[in-house]
Design an enzyme around this catalytic site. Structure first.
Site, PDB file in Angstrom:
ATOM      1  N   GLU A   1      -1.463   1.148 -13.333  1.00 40.75           N
ATOM      2  CA  GLU A   1      -2.846   1.290 -12.913  1.00 40.75           C
ATOM      3  C   GLU A   1      -3.733   1.143 -14.141  1.00 40.75           C
ATOM      4  O   GLU A   1      -3.498   1.809 -15.156  1.00 40.75           O
ATOM      5  CB  GLU A   1      -3.027   2.683 -12.296  1.00 40.75           C
ATOM      6  CG  GLU A   1      -4.294   2.860 -11.524  1.00 40.75           C
ATOM      7  CD  GLU A   1      -4.196   2.323 -10.091  1.00 40.75           C
ATOM      8  OE1 GLU A   1      -3.150   1.746  -9.723  1.00 40.75           O
ATOM      9  OE2 GLU A   1      -5.185   2.470  -9.359  1.00 40.75           O
TER      10      GLU A   1
ATOM     11  N   CYS B   1     -22.400  46.265 -18.389  1.00 36.86           N
ATOM     12  CA  CYS B   1     -22.547  47.497 -19.164  1.00 36.86           C
ATOM     13  C   CYS B   1     -23.313  47.297 -20.467  1.00 36.86           C
ATOM     14  O   CYS B   1     -23.611  48.264 -21.163  1.00 36.86           O
ATOM     15  CB  CYS B   1     -21.184  48.109 -19.456  1.00 36.86           C
ATOM     16  SG  CYS B   1     -20.227  47.162 -20.632  1.00 36.86           S
TER      17      CYS B   1
ATOM     18  N   LYS C   1      -1.604  10.134  -8.820  1.00 41.26           N
ATOM     19  CA  LYS C   1      -2.085   8.875  -8.271  1.00 41.26           C
ATOM     20  C   LYS C   1      -3.375   8.530  -9.020  1.00 41.26           C
ATOM     21  O   LYS C   1      -4.446   9.049  -8.718  1.00 41.26           O
ATOM     22  CB  LYS C   1      -2.337   9.005  -6.771  1.00 41.26           C
ATOM     23  CG  LYS C   1      -2.627   7.681  -6.108  1.00 41.26           C
ATOM     24  CD  LYS C   1      -2.526   7.815  -4.594  1.00 41.26           C
ATOM     25  CE  LYS C   1      -2.590   6.496  -3.902  1.00 41.26           C
ATOM     26  NZ  LYS C   1      -3.907   5.856  -3.970  1.00 41.26           N
TER      27      LYS C   1
ATOM     28  N   SER D   1       0.867  -1.165   0.000  1.00 38.30           N
ATOM     29  CA  SER D   1       0.000   0.000   0.000  1.00 38.30           C
ATOM     30  C   SER D   1       0.915   1.229   0.000  1.00 38.30           C
ATOM     31  O   SER D   1       2.130   1.072   0.029  1.00 38.30           O
ATOM     32  CB  SER D   1      -0.811  -0.076   1.276  1.00 38.30           C
ATOM     33  OG  SER D   1      -1.801   0.869   1.285  1.00 38.30           O
TER      34      SER D   1
END
Ligand code: AMP
Ligand code: ZN
Length: 664
Positions: free
Chosen positions: A170, A405, A113, A80
C-alpha cells in the site's frame, strides 16, 4: 419499489459512487454508507437471482482505468477484500472456512489495513520490472516511473531472493507529510488536499515524476504473490524483509479468535496514535497450503477478511479546555468544542490525554480540530485543520494546579501525565478510588453504583475504602432515597465482598499501574500483602511483566502511612490479604508452560486460563520444546497436535486438567 427496481436503483447509485470514488478521487458518501448499500444489494441479488447482471457493482472489483498511462493485465488479479464491521461475522467466517477445509484453522496473521493506494510490483532477476496500480482488479496502470521515486521501494534486491515474483503493498502518506504538503500548498495559494488517501492515488497518476518524488510517499508491503517456497504467509513476509522490502512491524500472528478480537480492540484504541491512517485490520489465514485450498470467490480471497472500524471524522471549533482529575490523581485535559454529529450521536467534548498532545498539536482555542469517533470508542482529537487556526495569543497552556484541590501538579519523569499528589485529601480522587474499589471487576459490591458512592461520601458516611465495612444500617436507612430494603441489600453485598480472593483485593486498592493482570501476577508471586510490602525492587522486577514504572508506583503506594493503615483496617475486617493456599490448590503447575487449544465443553477457555495461572502455570499460544502440557479440547489445531506428537508433549482433556489441579 418492487425488488427489480430496488436492485436497479441500488446498482445505479453504487455505479455513480464507485466511479466518483475510484476515477475522480471524490467520495460522495462515507465508506460505511457505501459498504452498507453494497451489502444490501448483495443480499437482494442473492434473494432474486433472476435479476442477475454481469455488470453489477457487486461483481466488479474496482473502477475503470485511466487512459493516460499504459495499462496491462495483472498476472494475478488484485482482488478486493471481504469486509465486516462485526465480530460475530468474523466468527462466522472462521466457521465457514473451517467447514470448507474440513479441519480446524488456528493460525492467522492479523495486519493493519493501511489506507492508501495498493500497488503490485513485478521483480525479475532482482530488479523492479513493473509497477501496476490495482485499476479494475484485472488490469492496472503502469506507474513504474512514479513508483521508482518512492524511497522505500527497493529498485535492486538484496539477499537470496526468487528469480521472479510479485509483491503487493500500500502506498501511503503519513499524516505529518500530508499536513506539510497542505501547508505548502496553502502558502502557494493552491487548494489543499482532502485526505492522505486521495493524495496518494492522485500522486501515483501524476505525469511529472519529480513532483511525485517531492511528496514523500511510502510503501508498506503485505503480500508476496507467485512464490511458494514458504509454508506460511508470515514467514514469506519475514523473508521479503531481507530482500529489501518494508514490512510493517505491527502485524501479529495469532492462534485463536479471542486473540483476533484482542488485536481489533487494541488497534481501535491505538489507531489514532499511528502516524498514518488505517481503516481497519485484515485477518489472513496464515498457512499457504490452506490459502490455496480455500482460493477465491469472484471478488475476494476466501482466506482473508477485513474488519473495518466505524470511524467518522469531522472538524469543529475548539471552545475551551477543561481539566479532570482521575482516581489515581492523573489530570486529563478535556476539549470542549462546538457540538457535532458523529456516527449518529452528538459529541461536544473529547479527551486530549496529556500535556504532550496539547503541545504537539500546538493547540489554540478557536482552532478547528478534527474529531474522530468509531463504534463504542470515546471521541478523540486526531489533528488540527491547518487552514483554520485560532489566534496565536490563545495558545492552550496546561494547568499548574489541581482543578479540584488546588495543590501543585507534578509530572513524573518518563510519564506523560500530570498528577495531583494530594491523594488523601483530593475529593475527586477519593470518590474515584472508592468507585473503583466497589466496581464489578474489583470487590464486586452489588447495588453500589458510582452515584451512590458519591452520595455516601458527600453525606460523610465514607471517607475512604475502609469505611465501607463500618457502615451501619441505621445511618444508611435514614438517608433520603435509601429504602430499608436497599440498605439491607447493600450491607449484604458488602459482607459478600469479603470473600473476594487476594488478587481482586490487591487490584481494588487502586495502586497506580496495577491493573487486573498485574495484580494477579503479583498475588501469585508474593502470596501475601506482607511479602509484597517487604519485597525488594529486585524481587518485584523479577516478576514477569513488572517494569520500573510499576515498581515505582508500588513503592510510592506502600510508603504512604495512610494507605498502610487502611490496609490494616481492611485486613481486620476480614478481607483476603493473602492467597488461600488451601483453595488455590497445589502449586502443581508452577512455572510449567501450558498451551490451550480447541473448544471445551465443561469450562470456558477463560476459566481454564485463569485456573492455569492461579495454579502457578504460564500460558503460551505456541507449541515448542518448552511446552510442558497441552490442554486440548475438541477439534484441537492439527499443527499443534502434530508438534505435540513430535516433541512428546502430553495432551490432556479438561477433565484430566481439573483432576490434576485437584479441583474435581
Ligand atoms: P478493499 O479496497 O476494502 O476491498 O480492500 C482491499 C485493499 O486493502 C487492498 O487492495 C489493499 O489496497 C488494502 N490493504 C491495506 N492493507 C492491507 C493488508 N495488510 N493486506 C491486504 N490488503 C490491504
Ligand atoms: Zn487534587
Amino acid at each position: 419499489m418492487n425488488p427489480e427496481e430496488k436492485i436497479k436503483n441500488l446498482r445505479n447509485k453504487l455505479h455513480i459512487y464507485n466511479n466518483s470514488y475510484y476515477n475522480r478521487d471524490e467520495s460522495l458518501i462515507s465508506d460505511f454508507e457505501f459498504d452498507s448499500l453494497m451489502k444490501k444489494l448483495e443480499e437482494l441479488e442473492k434473494k432474486y437471482p433472476q435479476f442477475d447482471d454481469k455488470n453489477s457493482p457487486t461483481v466488479r472489483v474496482g473502477g475503470g482505468v485511466t487512459k493516460q498511462f499504459q495499462s496491462f493485465n495483472h498476472n494475478y488479479p488484485m482482488y478486493s477484500l471481504a469486509n465486516t464491521y462485526s465480530k460475530g461475522e468474523i466468527k462466522e467466517w472462521i466457521k465457514r472456512i473451517e467447514k470448507r477445509c474440513g479441519h480446524n484453522i488456528d493460525d492467522f496473521n492479523c495486519e493493519l489495513k493501511f489506507d492508501g493506494a495498493s500497488i503490485n510490483l513485478c521483480y525479475e532477476n532482482g530488479k523492479l520490472k513493473r509497477a501496476l496500480t490495482r485499476g479494475d482488479g484485472t488490469r492496472g496502470d503502469d506507474v513504474t516511473s512514479n513508483i521508482k521515486t518512492i524511497k522505500n521501494v527497493p529498485l535492486i534486491l538484496s539477499g537470496k531472493h526468487p528469480e521472479k515474483f510479485e509483491i503487493r503493498g500500500e502506498v501511503i502518506l503519513t499524516i505529518d507529510d500530508f499536513n506539510f504538503l497542505n501547508k505548502k500548498r496553502k502558502e502557494e495559494g493552491i487548494m489543499p488536499f482532502r485526505n492522505p488517501r486521495n493524495t496518494v492515488s492522485g500522486s501515483l497518476k501524476l505525469q511529472d515524476s519529480r513532483e511525485v518524488a517531492s511528496r514523500k510517499l511510502k510503501c508498506f508491503f503485505y503480500s508476496v504473490v507467485g512464490e511458494n517456497s514458504c509454508l506460511y504467509h508470515s514467514e514469506l513476509l519475514e523473508k521479503s524483509k531481507q530482500w529489501g522490502f518494508f514490512i510493517p512491524q505491527n502485524m501479529k500472528r495469532v492462534n485463536s479468535i479471542n486473540e483476533i478480537f484482542d488485536f481489533i480492540d487494541f488497534w481501535e484504541k491505538k489507531k489514532s496514535e499511528l502516524p498514518y491512517d488505517i481503516d481497519g485490520i485484515v485477518i489472513k489465514v496464515n498457512s499457504m497450503k490452506v490459502q490455496n485450498n480455500l482460493g477465491f470467490t469472484a471478488k475476494a480471497p476466501r482466506w482473508a477478511i477485513s474488519y473495518k472500524y466505524k470511524a467518522e471524522r469531522q472538524s469543529t471549533r475548539l471552545v475551551s479546555v477543561a481539566y479532570q482529575v482521575g482516581r489515581t490523581g492523573a489530570v486529563t485535559p478535556v476539549a470542549n468544542f462546538t457540538p457535532i454529529n458523529l456516527s449518529g450521536s452528538i459529541v461536544k467534548r473529547a479527551s486530549l490525554h496529556n500535556s504532550d498532545q496539547i503541545e504537539k498539536l500546538g493547540l489554540r482555542t478557536g482552532d478547528f480540530v478534527y474529531v474522530e469517533k468509531g463504534g463504542e470508542i470515546i471521541p478523540k482529537i486526531v489533528g488540527i485543520d491547518e487552514l483554520r487556526r485560532g489566534s496565536q495569543k490563545n495558545l492552550v497552556k496546561f494547568v499548574e494546579n489541581c482543578p479540584d484541590c488546588g495543590s501543585k501538579l507534578q509530572k513524573i519523569k518518563g510519564e506523560a501525565q500530570h498528577y495531583c499528589k494530594n491523594e488523601n485529601n483530593c475529593k475527586t480522587q477519593i470518590i474515584g478510588k472508592i468507585q473503583h474499589f466497589v466496581s464489578r471487576k474489583a470487590m464486586n459490591i452489588e447495588s453500589f453504583g458510582s452515584e451512590r458512592v458519591a452520595m455516601l461520601y458527600n453525606e460523610g458516611l465514607i471517607t475512604n475504602i475502609a469505611d465501607i465495612y463500618r457502615m451501619e444500617f441505621e445511618n444508611l436507612a435514614s438517608l433520603d432515597g435509601m429504602a430499608k430494603k436497599s440498605a439491607l441489600n447493600l450491607l449484604e453485598s458488602i459482607q459478600q465482598s469479603k470473600k473476594q480472593p487476594f488478587q481482586k483485593v490487591l487490584f481494588s486498592l487502586g495502586i497506580r499501574h496495577v491493573g487486573e493482570t498485574v495484580a494477579l501476577k503479583l498475588a501469585n508471586h508474593f502470596r501475601s500483602i506482607e511479602n509484597l510490602v517487604n519485597s525488594t525492587n529486585d524481587d518485584l522486577i523479577s516478576v514477569e511483566e513488572i517494569g520500573e514504572k510499576i515498581v515505582n508506583s508500588i513503592r510510592v503506594y506502600f510508603s504512604n502511612s495512610e494507605n498502610l493503615s487502611i490496609i490494616d483496617k481492611l485486613s481486620k475486617e476480614g478481607l483476603n490479604f493473602k492467597i488461600d493456599e488451601d483453595k488455590s490448590g497445589s502449586n502443581i503447575l508452577r512455572d510449567k508452560i501450558i498451551v490451550i487449544s480447541g473448544t471445551f465443553e465443561i469450562l470456558s477457555r477463560e476459566t481454564i486460563k485463569q485456573l492455569v495461572v492461579e495454579n502457578g502455570g504460564k500460558l503460551s499460544s505456541v507449541v515448542n520444546s518448552k511446552t510442558k502440557i497441552i490442554i486440548g479440547g475438541q477439534s484441537i489445531g492439527p499443527s499443534k497436535k502434530r508438534k505435540a506428537e513430535l516433541l512428546s508433549i502430553p495432551i490432556i482433556s479438561e477433565n484430566d486438567f481439573l483432576e490434576m489441579i485437584n479441583a474435581k
